[in-house]
Design a protein around this motif. Structure first.
Motif, PDB file in Angstrom:
ATOM      1  N   PRO A   1      14.133  45.677  15.447  1.00  0.00           N
ATOM      2  CA  PRO A   1      12.693  45.469  15.371  1.00  0.00           C
ATOM      3  C   PRO A   1      12.542  44.730  13.890  1.00  0.00           C
ATOM      4  N   VAL A   2      12.627  43.782  13.098  1.00  0.00           N
ATOM      5  CA  VAL A   2      12.024  43.273  12.723  1.00  0.00           C
ATOM      6  C   VAL A   2      12.129  41.984  13.009  1.00  0.00           C
ATOM      7  N   LEU A   3      12.870  41.630  14.413  1.00  0.00           N
ATOM      8  CA  LEU A   3      12.613  40.270  15.480  1.00  0.00           C
ATOM      9  C   LEU A   3      11.602  40.502  16.484  1.00  0.00           C
ATOM     10  N   ALA A   4      11.337  41.859  16.976  1.00  0.00           N
ATOM     11  CA  ALA A   4      10.324  42.573  17.436  1.00  0.00           C
ATOM     12  C   ALA A   4       9.647  42.471  17.314  1.00  0.00           C
ATOM     13  N   LYS A   5       9.366  42.480  16.035  1.00  0.00           N
ATOM     14  CA  LYS A   5       7.307  42.635  15.063  1.00  0.00           C
ATOM     15  C   LYS A   5       7.229  41.252  14.601  1.00  0.00           C
ATOM     16  N   ALA A   6       8.256  40.679  14.569  1.00  0.00           N
ATOM     17  CA  ALA A   6       8.341  39.258  13.565  1.00  0.00           C
ATOM     18  C   ALA A   6       7.343  38.208  15.529  1.00  0.00           C
ATOM     19  N   ILE A   7       7.936  38.805  16.480  1.00  0.00           N
ATOM     20  CA  ILE A   7       7.216  37.941  17.409  1.00  0.00           C
ATOM     21  C   ILE A   7       6.062  38.314  18.363  1.00  0.00           C
ATOM     22  N   GLY A   8       6.088  39.459  18.429  1.00  0.00           N
ATOM     23  CA  GLY A   8       4.916  40.796  18.566  1.00  0.00           C
ATOM     24  C   GLY A   8       4.718  41.070  19.632  1.00  0.00           C
ATOM     25  N   THR A   9       4.447  42.138  20.309  1.00  0.00           N
ATOM     26  CA  THR A   9       4.010  43.342  20.990  1.00  0.00           C
ATOM     27  C   THR A   9       3.787  41.798  22.421  1.00  0.00           C
ATOM     28  N   GLU A  10       2.895  41.055  22.305  1.00  0.00           N
ATOM     29  CA  GLU A  10       2.188  40.694  23.620  1.00  0.00           C
ATOM     30  C   GLU A  10       3.499  39.225  23.704  1.00  0.00           C
ATOM     31  N   LYS A  11       3.852  38.789  22.853  1.00  0.00           N
ATOM     32  CA  LYS A  11       4.744  38.004  23.382  1.00  0.00           C
ATOM     33  C   LYS A  11       5.857  37.921  24.226  1.00  0.00           C
ATOM     34  N   LEU A  12       6.240  38.940  23.259  1.00  0.00           N
ATOM     35  CA  LEU A  12       7.695  40.291  23.895  1.00  0.00           C
ATOM     36  C   LEU A  12       7.492  40.625  25.603  1.00  0.00           C
ATOM     37  N   SER A  13       6.145  40.784  26.337  1.00  0.00           N
ATOM     38  CA  SER A  13       6.150  41.132  26.952  1.00  0.00           C
ATOM     39  C   SER A  13       6.043  40.094  27.743  1.00  0.00           C
ATOM     40  N   LYS A  14       5.380  39.163  27.615  1.00  0.00           N
ATOM     41  CA  LYS A  14       5.653  37.740  28.126  1.00  0.00           C
ATOM     42  C   LYS A  14       6.132  37.532  28.961  1.00  0.00           C
ATOM     43  N   ILE A  15       7.734  37.692  27.869  1.00  0.00           N
ATOM     44  CA  ILE A  15       8.504  37.399  27.688  1.00  0.00           C
ATOM     45  C   ILE A  15       9.801  37.275  28.566  1.00  0.00           C
ATOM     46  N   PHE A  16       9.526  39.257  28.446  1.00  0.00           N
ATOM     47  CA  PHE A  16      10.922  40.062  29.862  1.00  0.00           C
ATOM     48  C   PHE A  16       9.705  40.200  30.923  1.00  0.00           C
ATOM     49  N   ALA A  17       8.555  39.827  31.038  1.00  0.00           N
ATOM     50  CA  ALA A  17       8.078  40.059  32.496  1.00  0.00           C
ATOM     51  C   ALA A  17       8.458  38.838  32.751  1.00  0.00           C
ATOM     52  N   TYR A  18       8.072  37.738  32.252  1.00  0.00           N
ATOM     53  CA  TYR A  18       8.434  36.726  33.010  1.00  0.00           C
ATOM     54  C   TYR A  18      11.102  36.995  33.705  1.00  0.00           C
ATOM     55  N   ARG A  19      11.307  37.529  32.269  1.00  0.00           N
ATOM     56  CA  ARG A  19      12.572  37.499  32.654  1.00  0.00           C
ATOM     57  C   ARG A  19      13.174  39.256  33.934  1.00  0.00           C
ATOM     58  N   ASP A  20      12.026  40.183  34.244  1.00  0.00           N
ATOM     59  CA  ASP A  20      12.538  40.427  35.069  1.00  0.00           C
ATOM     60  C   ASP A  20      11.881  40.169  35.929  1.00  0.00           C
ATOM     61  N   PHE A  21      10.970  39.418  36.032  1.00  0.00           N
ATOM     62  CA  PHE A  21      11.143  38.608  38.192  1.00  0.00           C
ATOM     63  C   PHE A  21      11.509  37.979  37.912  1.00  0.00           C
ATOM     64  N   ARG A  22      12.053  36.615  37.407  1.00  0.00           N
ATOM     65  CA  ARG A  22      13.170  35.668  37.440  1.00  0.00           C
ATOM     66  C   ARG A  22      14.817  35.938  37.639  1.00  0.00           C
ATOM     67  N   ALA A  23      14.893  37.808  37.461  1.00  0.00           N
ATOM     68  CA  ALA A  23      16.586  38.187  37.930  1.00  0.00           C
ATOM     69  C   ALA A  23      15.860  38.748  39.241  1.00  0.00           C
ATOM     70  N   GLN A  24      14.718  39.485  39.477  1.00  0.00           N
ATOM     71  CA  GLN A  24      14.270  39.798  41.262  1.00  0.00           C
ATOM     72  C   GLN A  24      14.423  38.429  42.338  1.00  0.00           C
ATOM     73  N   ILE A  25      14.203  37.421  41.669  1.00  0.00           N
ATOM     74  CA  ILE A  25      14.293  35.815  42.443  1.00  0.00           C
ATOM     75  C   ILE A  25      15.934  35.647  42.888  1.00  0.00           C
ATOM     76  N   HIS A  26      15.779  36.084  41.391  1.00  0.00           N
ATOM     77  CA  HIS A  26      18.229  35.643  41.160  1.00  0.00           C
ATOM     78  C   HIS A  26      18.343  36.153  42.717  1.00  0.00           C
ATOM     79  N   GLU A  27      18.165  37.484  42.573  1.00  0.00           N
ATOM     80  CA  GLU A  27      18.390  38.700  43.768  1.00  0.00           C
ATOM     81  C   GLU A  27      18.348  38.033  44.869  1.00  0.00           C
ATOM     82  N   TYR A  28      17.125  37.948  45.060  1.00  0.00           N
ATOM     83  CA  TYR A  28      16.753  37.760  46.295  1.00  0.00           C
ATOM     84  C   TYR A  28      17.497  36.532  47.395  1.00  0.00           C
TER      85      TYR A  28
END
Length: 195
Positions: free
Chosen positions: A36-63
């Motif tokens: 939670p400390v790291l999550a707060k330091a990075i911020g919700t907006e940046k975390l959202s961008k990181i995880f959204a791209y990571r999830d999309f990239r995982a779908q590309i890898h599965e493809y």
């Protein structure tokens, strides 16, 4: 008809741009980071961008896995009047089993390029301190490696002696299962690590 490697790279580039422009939102991102400390330091907006791209990239890898789409891109390297076309794993894609076969199959051409381009040059094994190495030792070690990669600078030619997982071989944490040893050819007698 499935997408090509180049099309998947373009799709990933477009998705990454969309993420950083705020066009993708992942609402559960802060809950996905167990610190939670790291999550707060990075911020919700940046975390959202990181995880959204990571999830999309995982779908590309599965493809890639499902449709057997290569993660390799080809580059032509030039050094000392010689050239060679080499496959290398794109940093946003995975290697499918056929990719490793391609890396292994192209090894003789890369070794021949290395031997021609490094005649009368000084060879150094990466390490602390760097060790001068002779061509016969490099050739022997190259035959033991699973595949070879080259890199060039304006003054040096680098030979990577690789094994294991192509996605992990450049990371020290992957040793001993995956890894690479590096040999650097220079025009100068002094170590390339002192430049």
């Amino acid at each position: 008809m499935s997408y090509t490697t180049e099309e998947l790279i373009e799709i990933l580039d477009q998705e990454l741009r969309a993420n950083w422009q705020g066009k993708r939102v992942l609402f559960s991102s802060s809950e996905r980071l167990n610190n939670p400390v790291l999550a707060k330091a990075i911020g919700t907006e940046k975390l959202s961008k990181i995880f959204a791209y990571r999830d999309f990239r995982a779908q590309i890898h599965e493809y890639q896995r499902q449709h057997k789409v290569s993660g390799l891109v080809w580059r032509t390297y030039y050094f000392n009047g010689y050239e060679v076309a080499c496959p290398e794993l794109h940093n946003q894609l995975i290697a499918i089993p056929e990719d490793k076969e391609t890396l292994i199959r192209i090894k003789p051409q890369i070794l021949e390029f290395w031997q021609q381009a490094t005649k009368n040059l000084f060879l150094w094994q990466e390490g602390t301190p760097p060790i001068e190495i002779d061509p016969e030792t490099v050739n022997h070690r190259a035959t033991e490696a699973e595949w070879l990669e080259v890199e060039t600078t304006q003054t040096d030619l680098i030979l990577n002696l690789c094994w294991g997982n192509p996605k992990e071989c450049h990371y020290q944490w992957a040793n001993p299962n995956s890894g690479r040893d590096r040999v650097i050819a220079t025009f100068q007698k002094s170590s390339p690590f002192l430049h």
